[in-house]
Design a protein around this motif. Structure first.
Motif, short mmCIF file in Angstrom:
data_model
loop_
_atom_site.label_atom_id
_atom_site.label_comp_id
_atom_site.label_asym_id
_atom_site.label_seq_id
_atom_site.Cartn_x
_atom_site.Cartn_y
_atom_site.Cartn_z
N ASP A 119 0.83 -1.20 0.00
CA ASP A 119 0.00 0.00 0.00
C ASP A 119 0.87 1.25 0.00
O ASP A 119 0.59 2.22 -0.72
CB ASP A 119 -0.92 0.03 1.22
CG ASP A 119 -1.99 -1.04 1.20
OD1 ASP A 119 -2.22 -1.65 0.13
OD2 ASP A 119 -2.61 -1.27 2.26
N ALA A 120 1.92 1.24 0.82
CA ALA A 120 2.84 2.37 0.86
C ALA A 120 3.49 2.60 -0.50
O ALA A 120 3.64 3.74 -0.95
CB ALA A 120 3.91 2.15 1.94
N ALA A 121 3.86 1.51 -1.17
CA ALA A 121 4.45 1.62 -2.51
C ALA A 121 3.47 2.25 -3.49
O ALA A 121 3.84 3.11 -4.29
CB ALA A 121 4.89 0.24 -3.01
N GLU A 122 2.22 1.85 -3.40
CA GLU A 122 1.19 2.41 -4.29
C GLU A 122 1.03 3.90 -4.05
O GLU A 122 0.94 4.69 -4.99
CB GLU A 122 -0.14 1.67 -4.08
CG GLU A 122 -1.26 2.17 -4.95
CD GLU A 122 -1.04 1.94 -6.44
OE1 GLU A 122 -1.57 2.74 -7.23
OE2 GLU A 122 -0.32 0.99 -6.80
N HIS A 123 0.99 4.31 -2.78
CA HIS A 123 0.86 5.73 -2.48
C HIS A 123 2.08 6.51 -2.93
O HIS A 123 1.97 7.63 -3.44
CB HIS A 123 0.61 5.94 -0.99
CG HIS A 123 -0.78 5.59 -0.57
ND1 HIS A 123 -1.90 6.27 -1.01
CD2 HIS A 123 -1.25 4.61 0.23
CE1 HIS A 123 -2.98 5.74 -0.48
NE2 HIS A 123 -2.60 4.72 0.27
N ALA A 124 3.27 5.94 -2.74
CA ALA A 124 4.49 6.61 -3.20
C ALA A 124 4.47 6.75 -4.72
O ALA A 124 4.89 7.79 -5.25
CB ALA A 124 5.72 5.84 -2.73
N ASP A 125 3.98 5.73 -5.42
CA ASP A 125 3.84 5.82 -6.88
C ASP A 125 2.89 6.95 -7.27
O ASP A 125 3.16 7.72 -8.19
CB ASP A 125 3.30 4.51 -7.45
CG ASP A 125 4.38 3.55 -7.87
OD1 ASP A 125 5.52 3.99 -8.14
OD2 ASP A 125 4.09 2.34 -7.95
N ASP A 139 11.59 0.47 -3.95
CA ASP A 139 12.17 -0.19 -2.77
C ASP A 139 11.10 -0.91 -1.96
O ASP A 139 11.27 -2.06 -1.55
CB ASP A 139 12.86 0.83 -1.85
CG ASP A 139 14.13 1.40 -2.42
OD1 ASP A 139 14.64 0.88 -3.44
OD2 ASP A 139 14.64 2.40 -1.84
N LEU A 140 10.00 -0.21 -1.70
CA LEU A 140 8.92 -0.79 -0.89
C LEU A 140 8.31 -2.01 -1.58
O LEU A 140 8.03 -3.02 -0.94
CB LEU A 140 7.85 0.26 -0.62
CG LEU A 140 8.25 1.38 0.33
CD1 LEU A 140 7.26 2.53 0.23
CD2 LEU A 140 8.33 0.85 1.75
N ARG A 141 8.10 -1.89 -2.87
CA ARG A 141 7.51 -3.01 -3.62
C ARG A 141 8.42 -4.23 -3.57
O ARG A 141 7.96 -5.35 -3.39
CB ARG A 141 7.24 -2.57 -5.06
CG ARG A 141 6.35 -3.51 -5.82
CD ARG A 141 5.95 -2.97 -7.18
NE ARG A 141 5.16 -1.74 -7.07
CZ ARG A 141 5.62 -0.51 -7.24
NH1 ARG A 141 6.87 -0.30 -7.57
NH2 ARG A 141 4.84 0.54 -7.11
N ALA A 142 9.72 -4.01 -3.73
CA ALA A 142 10.67 -5.12 -3.70
C ALA A 142 10.66 -5.82 -2.34
O ALA A 142 10.67 -7.05 -2.27
CB ALA A 142 12.08 -4.61 -4.04
N HIS A 163 -0.62 11.81 -0.87
CA HIS A 163 -0.17 10.44 -1.10
C HIS A 163 1.12 10.13 -0.32
O HIS A 163 1.30 9.01 0.16
CB HIS A 163 0.03 10.18 -2.60
CG HIS A 163 -1.26 10.09 -3.33
ND1 HIS A 163 -2.18 9.09 -3.11
CD2 HIS A 163 -1.80 10.88 -4.27
CE1 HIS A 163 -3.22 9.26 -3.88
NE2 HIS A 163 -3.03 10.36 -4.60
N ALA A 164 1.99 11.12 -0.19
CA ALA A 164 3.20 10.92 0.60
C ALA A 164 2.84 10.64 2.06
O ALA A 164 3.41 9.74 2.67
CB ALA A 164 4.11 12.14 0.49
N ASP A 165 1.90 11.39 2.60
CA ASP A 165 1.46 11.16 3.98
C ASP A 165 0.85 9.77 4.15
O ASP A 165 1.09 9.10 5.15
CB ASP A 165 0.44 12.22 4.40
CG ASP A 165 1.06 13.60 4.59
OD1 ASP A 165 2.30 13.71 4.65
OD2 ASP A 165 0.28 14.58 4.66
N ALA A 166 0.09 9.33 3.16
CA ALA A 166 -0.51 7.99 3.22
C ALA A 166 0.57 6.92 3.17
O ALA A 166 0.48 5.89 3.85
CB ALA A 166 -1.51 7.81 2.09
#
Length: 90
Positions: free
Chosen positions: A8-14, A34-37, A72-75
């Protein structure tokens, strides 16, 4: 603690990267990768230091950005922090 939080964090960072441009977009996209990996790995997962570095990168990249990027960064930070609560150590 669930790796879905990291995904989820990776998706928000994207999403934050898509809403940003230039170096901000690159930094946020790098964190998303990085998060996705890590979310896809079979080992025990990231430690507190690794996660703290990504949180700081997201916060620094989003500082001064527009509302869509910050939202999205906050999420992303929230999801990483929630995952981090379940990690043993510090």
């Amino acid at each position: 603690m669930t790796r879905q939080l990291l995904a989820d964090a990776a998706e928000h960072a994207d999403r934050a990267a898509e809403a940003a441009d230039g170096e901000t977009a690159e930094r946020l996209g790098g964190v998303a990768d990085d998060l996705r990996a890590v979310a896809d790995e079979s080992r025990s997962g990231p430690d507190h230091g690794w996660m703290a570095k990504r949180i700081n990168t997201v916060r620094e990249a989003a500082d001064g950005a527009d509302a869509a990027v910050r939202e999205h960064a906050d999420a992303a930070v929230e999801s990483i922090s929630e995952y981090r609560e379940g990690v043993a150590g510090v």
